[in-house]
Design a protein around this motif. Structure first.
Motif, PDB file in Angstrom:
ATOM      1  N   THR A   1      87.170  78.964  15.003  1.00  0.00           N
ATOM      2  CA  THR A   1      85.878  78.392  14.642  1.00  0.00           C
ATOM      3  C   THR A   1      86.084  77.219  13.699  1.00  0.00           C
ATOM      4  OG1 THR A   1      84.858  80.585  14.844  1.00  0.00           O
ATOM      5  CG2 THR A   1      83.597  78.869  13.699  1.00  0.00           C
ATOM      6  N   ALA A   2      85.550  76.056  14.054  1.00  0.00           N
ATOM      7  CA  ALA A   2      85.796  74.846  13.266  1.00  0.00           C
ATOM      8  C   ALA A   2      85.228  74.938  11.860  1.00  0.00           C
ATOM      9  CB  ALA A   2      85.217  73.624  13.984  1.00  0.00           C
ATOM     10  N   SER A   3      84.114  75.628  11.699  1.00  0.00           N
ATOM     11  CA  SER A   3      83.487  75.708  10.376  1.00  0.00           C
ATOM     12  C   SER A   3      84.320  76.529   9.389  1.00  0.00           C
ATOM     13  CB  SER A   3      82.098  76.324  10.497  1.00  0.00           C
ATOM     14  OG  SER A   3      82.169  77.626  11.072  1.00  0.00           O
ATOM     15  N   ASP A   4      85.181  77.416   9.909  1.00  0.00           N
ATOM     16  CA  ASP A   4      85.984  78.264   9.022  1.00  0.00           C
ATOM     17  C   ASP A   4      87.077  77.472   8.305  1.00  0.00           C
ATOM     18  OD1 ASP A   4      84.478  80.433   9.707  1.00  0.00           O
ATOM     19  OD2 ASP A   4      85.842  81.120  11.289  1.00  0.00           O
ATOM     20  N   HIS A   5      87.608  76.469   8.965  1.00  0.00           N
ATOM     21  CA  HIS A   5      88.681  75.683   8.349  1.00  0.00           C
ATOM     22  C   HIS A   5      88.265  74.228   8.120  1.00  0.00           C
ATOM     23  CE1 HIS A   5      89.236  75.262  12.756  1.00  0.00           C
ATOM     24  NE2 HIS A   5      89.541  74.011  12.461  1.00  0.00           N
ATOM     25  N   ALA A   6      86.963  73.991   8.023  1.00  0.00           N
ATOM     26  CA  ALA A   6      86.488  72.617   7.816  1.00  0.00           C
ATOM     27  C   ALA A   6      86.946  72.081   6.469  1.00  0.00           C
ATOM     28  CB  ALA A   6      84.962  72.573   7.915  1.00  0.00           C
ATOM     29  N   LEU A   7      86.857  72.917   5.424  1.00  0.00           N
ATOM     30  CA  LEU A   7      87.283  72.480   4.094  1.00  0.00           C
ATOM     31  C   LEU A   7      88.776  72.190   4.075  1.00  0.00           C
ATOM     32  CD1 LEU A   7      86.654  71.968   1.128  1.00  0.00           C
ATOM     33  CD2 LEU A   7      87.018  74.429   0.709  1.00  0.00           C
ATOM     34  N   LEU A   8      89.558  73.051   4.719  1.00  0.00           N
ATOM     35  CA  LEU A   8      91.003  72.831   4.766  1.00  0.00           C
ATOM     36  C   LEU A   8      91.333  71.537   5.490  1.00  0.00           C
ATOM     37  CD1 LEU A   8      93.890  73.863   4.268  1.00  0.00           C
ATOM     38  CD2 LEU A   8      93.720  75.077   6.459  1.00  0.00           C
ATOM     39  N   SER A   9      90.640  71.238   6.565  1.00  0.00           N
ATOM     40  CA  SER A   9      90.890  69.999   7.309  1.00  0.00           C
ATOM     41  C   SER A   9      90.586  68.780   6.449  1.00  0.00           C
ATOM     42  CB  SER A   9      90.038  69.979   8.584  1.00  0.00           C
ATOM     43  OG  SER A   9      90.366  71.074   9.424  1.00  0.00           O
ATOM     44  N   GLU A  10      89.500  68.860   5.684  1.00  0.00           N
ATOM     45  CA  GLU A  10      89.165  67.740   4.805  1.00  0.00           C
ATOM     46  C   GLU A  10      90.217  67.559   3.712  1.00  0.00           C
ATOM     47  OE1 GLU A  10      85.293  68.441   3.303  1.00  0.00           O
ATOM     48  OE2 GLU A  10      84.271  68.156   5.225  1.00  0.00           O
ATOM     49  N   VAL A  11      90.695  68.670   3.159  1.00  0.00           N
ATOM     50  CA  VAL A  11      91.730  68.587   2.119  1.00  0.00           C
ATOM     51  C   VAL A  11      93.020  67.991   2.682  1.00  0.00           C
ATOM     52  CG1 VAL A  11      93.188  69.947   0.582  1.00  0.00           C
ATOM     53  CG2 VAL A  11      90.753  70.467   0.762  1.00  0.00           C
ATOM     54  N   ILE A  12      93.401  68.421   3.868  1.00  0.00           N
ATOM     55  CA  ILE A  12      94.621  67.892   4.484  1.00  0.00           C
ATOM     56  C   ILE A  12      94.463  66.409   4.800  1.00  0.00           C
ATOM     57  CG2 ILE A  12      96.041  67.989   6.574  1.00  0.00           C
ATOM     58  CD1 ILE A  12      95.791  70.985   6.523  1.00  0.00           C
ATOM     59  N   GLN A  13      93.295  66.008   5.284  1.00  0.00           N
ATOM     60  CA  GLN A  13      93.057  64.587   5.546  1.00  0.00           C
ATOM     61  C   GLN A  13      93.119  63.775   4.263  1.00  0.00           C
ATOM     62  OE1 GLN A  13      89.326  63.802   7.455  1.00  0.00           O
ATOM     63  NE2 GLN A  13      89.871  61.692   8.012  1.00  0.00           N
ATOM     64  N   LEU A  14      92.566  64.328   3.167  1.00  0.00           N
ATOM     65  CA  LEU A  14      92.649  63.652   1.876  1.00  0.00           C
ATOM     66  C   LEU A  14      94.093  63.541   1.403  1.00  0.00           C
ATOM     67  CD1 LEU A  14      91.207  62.436  -0.592  1.00  0.00           C
ATOM     68  CD2 LEU A  14      91.031  64.774  -1.509  1.00  0.00           C
ATOM     69  N   MET A  15      94.873  64.598   1.610  1.00  0.00           N
ATOM     70  CA  MET A  15      96.291  64.556   1.223  1.00  0.00           C
ATOM     71  C   MET A  15      97.050  63.509   2.015  1.00  0.00           C
ATOM     72  SD  MET A  15      97.030  68.652   0.844  1.00  0.00           S
ATOM     73  CE  MET A  15      98.781  68.380   0.614  1.00  0.00           C
ATOM     74  N   GLN A  16      96.688  63.319   3.270  1.00  0.00           N
ATOM     75  CA  GLN A  16      97.345  62.288   4.074  1.00  0.00           C
ATOM     76  C   GLN A  16      97.017  60.896   3.553  1.00  0.00           C
ATOM     77  OE1 GLN A  16      95.978  63.382   8.007  1.00  0.00           O
ATOM     78  NE2 GLN A  16      97.825  64.555   8.435  1.00  0.00           N
ATOM     79  N   TYR A  17      95.779  60.684   3.117  1.00  0.00           N
ATOM     80  CA  TYR A  17      95.439  59.400   2.502  1.00  0.00           C
ATOM     81  C   TYR A  17      96.190  59.203   1.188  1.00  0.00           C
ATOM     82  CZ  TYR A  17      91.648  58.657   5.843  1.00  0.00           C
ATOM     83  OH  TYR A  17      90.925  58.443   6.995  1.00  0.00           O
ATOM     84  N   VAL A  18      96.343  60.283   0.423  1.00  0.00           N
ATOM     85  CA  VAL A  18      97.109  60.204  -0.824  1.00  0.00           C
ATOM     86  C   VAL A  18      98.562  59.845  -0.536  1.00  0.00           C
ATOM     87  CG1 VAL A  18      97.972  61.565  -2.773  1.00  0.00           C
ATOM     88  CG2 VAL A  18      95.584  61.754  -2.082  1.00  0.00           C
TER      89      VAL A  18
END
Length: 269
Positions: free
Chosen positions: A54-71
């Motif tokens: 379910t995408a909503s279950d790991h939505a926060l994790l996906s956003e954090v990982i995307q932010l880490m990639q920008y970092v």
């Protein structure tokens, strides 16, 4: 001066210690940023396919990982510029201390800039120690999954202990919520996950990224020793410069006194 003597003089001004530290820093940051970026992408793919459908279950994790990639992009750009600046500072200090380009003159501004680099490199070294420790966390998680798969493979010949009872629950690591479905993998399903290309690449890339972070820490410690030594050289050189200026001034005053005395003696005679 011939061509050979000019080459020897130029090679004498190369800060070899700073050059080695720069190469090590660039290599470590490149390994950490490149491998970490790809490994994070593979981790998201594994979670979406096997542990959190379910995408909503790991939505926060996906956003954090995307932010880490920008970092990671920012870290790579910053350390590329910072490494070049430290290498240039090493060239300047080495040439100044060895007096390769005319009369050496140090200023309070130059010493202040060297001291600022010492402080900034120290802060970055402490920060990268935290990054090195943080990068070991996914290595530990993937190692636990891999070791569990190895246990399942070893139990395939033992019919008394079924491998279906051996599971890995990703929810216990806190990266996905407890209501995520399925959240865990057992037996053959877990073994199939370990055999996927995403798992194999992500596991080894996280190991390389952790090694790159460790290499960056070593490079920053090397830089810190070099900058501290250069700052001490500049401080001693400034004191020697002040002493030579006072000595030259006193000698000039003595010569003026002697010349005036001779003039007075000649006028008297």
């Amino acid at each position: 001066m011939g061509c050979f003597e000019c080459c020897i003089k130029c090679l004498g001004g190369v800060p070899y210690a700073s050059l080695v530290a720069t190469i090590l820093c660039f290599s470590g940051v490149a390994l950490f940023c490149g491998c970490g970026h790809v490994a994070l992408t593979g981790t998201v793919s594994i979670l979406e396919q096997h542990f959190s459908t379910t995408a909503s279950d790991h939505a926060l994790l996906s956003e954090v990982i995307q932010l880490m990639q920008y970092v990671i992009y920012g870290i790579a750009s910053f350390f590329f510029l910072y490494g070049i600046i430290l290498l240039a500072e090493g060239f300047y200090t080495t040439s100044a201390v060895k007096e390769l380009h005319g009369e050496f003159k140090t200023t309070a501004c130059g010493r202040c800039i060297s001291g600022m680099f010492v402080f900034l490199t120290y802060v970055l070294g402490v920060a990268w120690l935290g990054v090195f420790g943080f990068s070991a966390v996914p290595v530990f998680m993937f190692y636990n999954i891999w070791s569990t798969c190895e246990v399942i493979k070893s139990l395939q010949t033992n019919v008394t202990v079924p491998g279906d009872q051996i599971c890995v629950d990703i929810r216990q690591y806190g990266i996905i919520p407890w209501n995520a479905v399925p959240g865990k993998a057992c037996g053959p399903i877990l073994e199939n996950i370990c055999n996927t290309n995403e798992f194999y690449m992500s596991y080894h890339l996280f190991i390389v990224a952790c090694a790159g972070a460790g290499a960056t820490v070593i490079a920053l410690i090397h830089f810190l020793m070099i900058l501290s030594s250069n700052w001490a050289y500049l401080k001693d050189a400034s004191k020697m410069q002040a002493y030579q200026d006072i000595k030259a001034k006193e000698e000039q005053e003595l010569q003026d006194i002697q010349s005036r005395s001779k003039e007075q003696l000649n006028s008297y005679t």
